[in-house]
Design a protein around this motif. Sequence first.
Motif, PDB file in Angstrom:
ATOM      1  N   VAL A 183       0.860  -1.186   0.000  1.00 15.48           N
ATOM      2  CA  VAL A 183       0.000   0.000   0.000  1.00 15.48           C
ATOM      3  C   VAL A 183       0.892   1.230   0.000  1.00 15.48           C
ATOM      4  O   VAL A 183       2.039   1.173   0.449  1.00 15.48           O
ATOM      5  N   SER A 184       0.380   2.321  -0.526  1.00 17.97           N
ATOM      6  CA  SER A 184       1.195   3.528  -0.533  1.00 17.97           C
ATOM      7  C   SER A 184       0.357   4.758  -0.256  1.00 17.97           C
ATOM      8  O   SER A 184      -0.842   4.800  -0.536  1.00 17.97           O
ATOM      9  N   LEU A 185       1.004   5.724   0.330  1.00 18.73           N
ATOM     10  CA  LEU A 185       0.351   6.994   0.643  1.00 18.73           C
ATOM     11  C   LEU A 185       1.425   8.081   0.678  1.00 18.73           C
ATOM     12  O   LEU A 185       2.474   7.908   1.308  1.00 18.73           O
ATOM     13  N   GLY A 186       1.144   9.174  -0.001  1.00 22.82           N
ATOM     14  CA  GLY A 186       2.084  10.295   0.008  1.00 22.82           C
ATOM     15  C   GLY A 186       3.463   9.933  -0.491  1.00 22.82           C
ATOM     16  O   GLY A 186       4.459  10.486  -0.018  1.00 22.82           O
ATOM     17  N   GLY A 187       3.541   8.971  -1.417  1.00 26.36           N
ATOM     18  CA  GLY A 187       4.834   8.589  -1.983  1.00 26.36           C
ATOM     19  C   GLY A 187       5.565   7.535  -1.167  1.00 26.36           C
ATOM     20  O   GLY A 187       6.620   7.056  -1.550  1.00 26.36           O
ATOM     21  N   LEU A 188       4.995   7.172  -0.022  1.00 24.94           N
ATOM     22  CA  LEU A 188       5.654   6.198   0.854  1.00 24.94           C
ATOM     23  C   LEU A 188       4.914   4.860   0.718  1.00 24.94           C
ATOM     24  O   LEU A 188       3.690   4.812   0.812  1.00 24.94           O
ATOM     25  N   SER A 189       5.649   3.784   0.485  1.00 23.24           N
ATOM     26  CA  SER A 189       5.020   2.476   0.265  1.00 23.24           C
ATOM     27  C   SER A 189       5.399   1.510   1.375  1.00 23.24           C
ATOM     28  O   SER A 189       6.524   1.531   1.872  1.00 23.24           O
ATOM     29  N   VAL A 190       4.440   0.657   1.735  1.00 28.73           N
ATOM     30  CA  VAL A 190       4.691  -0.351   2.766  1.00 28.73           C
ATOM     31  C   VAL A 190       4.174  -1.700   2.275  1.00 28.73           C
ATOM     32  O   VAL A 190       3.024  -1.809   1.830  1.00 28.73           O
ATOM     33  N   ALA A 191       5.033  -2.695   2.359  1.00 28.06           N
ATOM     34  CA  ALA A 191       4.609  -4.063   2.061  1.00 28.06           C
ATOM     35  C   ALA A 191       3.918  -4.599   3.314  1.00 28.06           C
ATOM     36  O   ALA A 191       4.550  -4.741   4.371  1.00 28.06           O
ATOM     37  N   VAL A 192       2.633  -4.873   3.225  1.00 19.66           N
ATOM     38  CA  VAL A 192       1.851  -5.277   4.405  1.00 19.66           C
ATOM     39  C   VAL A 192       2.329  -6.649   4.887  1.00 19.66           C
ATOM     40  O   VAL A 192       2.353  -7.608   4.110  1.00 19.66           O
ATOM     41  N   PRO A 193       2.722  -6.749   6.175  1.00 20.19           N
ATOM     42  CA  PRO A 193       3.185  -8.047   6.683  1.00 20.19           C
ATOM     43  C   PRO A 193       2.053  -9.075   6.688  1.00 20.19           C
ATOM     44  O   PRO A 193       0.883  -8.711   6.799  1.00 20.19           O
TER      45      PRO A 193
END
Lengths: 246, 171
Positions: free
Chosen positions: A81-91
């Motif tokens: 998922v990403s928001l404001g250019g920052l992405s996180v791979a959901v554990p």
Amino acid sequence: MNPTHVSELLERAAASVTPTETDPTSRLVSLGRRSVQRRRRAWGTASSVAAAAAVAAVVALPLGTAAQDRSEATGAPGTTVSLGGLSVAVPEGWRTSKVTTFDPCIAEPHTLYLAARWDPGYRRPKSGLPGSTPVKCTSEGQTWMAVVQEGVAQYLTPNRLVVKDGQLLQVEESDRPSMWTYRAFNDGNQATTAFISGDEKDREQLLKRTTWPAGPMAPAHGGLVLPDRIASATSEMPGMVGATDA
Amino acid sequence: MLRRAEPAGYEDFVASRYREIVRFGALLTGDGRLGEDLAQEGLIAAYRSWHRLSVPDGRPEAYVRQVMVRTAMRARRRRWRDEVPTEDLPDASRRGFADQSDLSVQVLASLRRLPADQRVVLVLRFWADASEAEVAQTLGVAVGTVKSRTSRALAALRASGLFVESSKETP
């Protein structure tokens, strides 16, 4: 001179000030409208340029890469998922939750929040004050994470700076509840910020799953190579940092 | 699709809070006229964001104040309006703001002589009644920095002699 005297003198000086604007409402509505119109025009121009750039990128890059660049998408566990250019791979085993205002005090374990802003909890009763009930955050000690678009402000003297994805990050620890904030150390007032709670191992794993947009390119004729972990840094204004490595 | 700004409630907000917001600006800049400019910058920013500030928990005044504080802090770096410390208020400032006592004029002049970062901290701590932690969060600095700036600002005000009379009144 005690604080009361200072307050009284400031109050007195403030009370002596009378606005010169006779009809501030009309003037500000007019100025506000013009400001909004200017911004829309600017955004229109920028959007045209961005659209052209996006078309060029889609043509040039494989379709699979372009699909991953979608922003503000709330995904299922195992996705990014990403928001404001920052992405996180959901554990694995985590859930994602999209909220308008993120309250760290009631964050639920193993949840990744995506939020426009956050509540620092200034209005929350502070423990130890006469007549107040100590606040126990239910999220305290739990492992959770939030990506907040209007996150924390930039600190002039951050506790720690780290380098990730070519980006210099400001790292701060705060309490009520205990958590760490990570944001780009740039000139923005409230950059997109990752809030992470958990023990050091959990935090590091979550940080590894987080990707920041690349920072500005180093000049071709040379530049400063920063260590991965900076032991201390001092700055009196954004863009000028004295840093030492561990 | 772009969402159109709805200024419903904005006019009432400006009408009811303008004077106080200008006064906050005057303290942040040490000058009534610059303070009014600063207030208008904050209120224009609020107009742009009114769709999210007009909700029950929107806190528009806190937003305006935050914009003003940041603008005042940026003045330190960008020499906003060519702010120059002076001993006396320029005549132009006196004309526009009636009913100023000498002490008020001196307080504003003393504020103007302080560096912007110290002035802002002083106003937030002692006029806006914010805690050190809240000021630190607002400015994006460490609590220790807030303490040292407050201490330096108070020392400068003491050194200016402005507070001698007041100090005598302290029990």
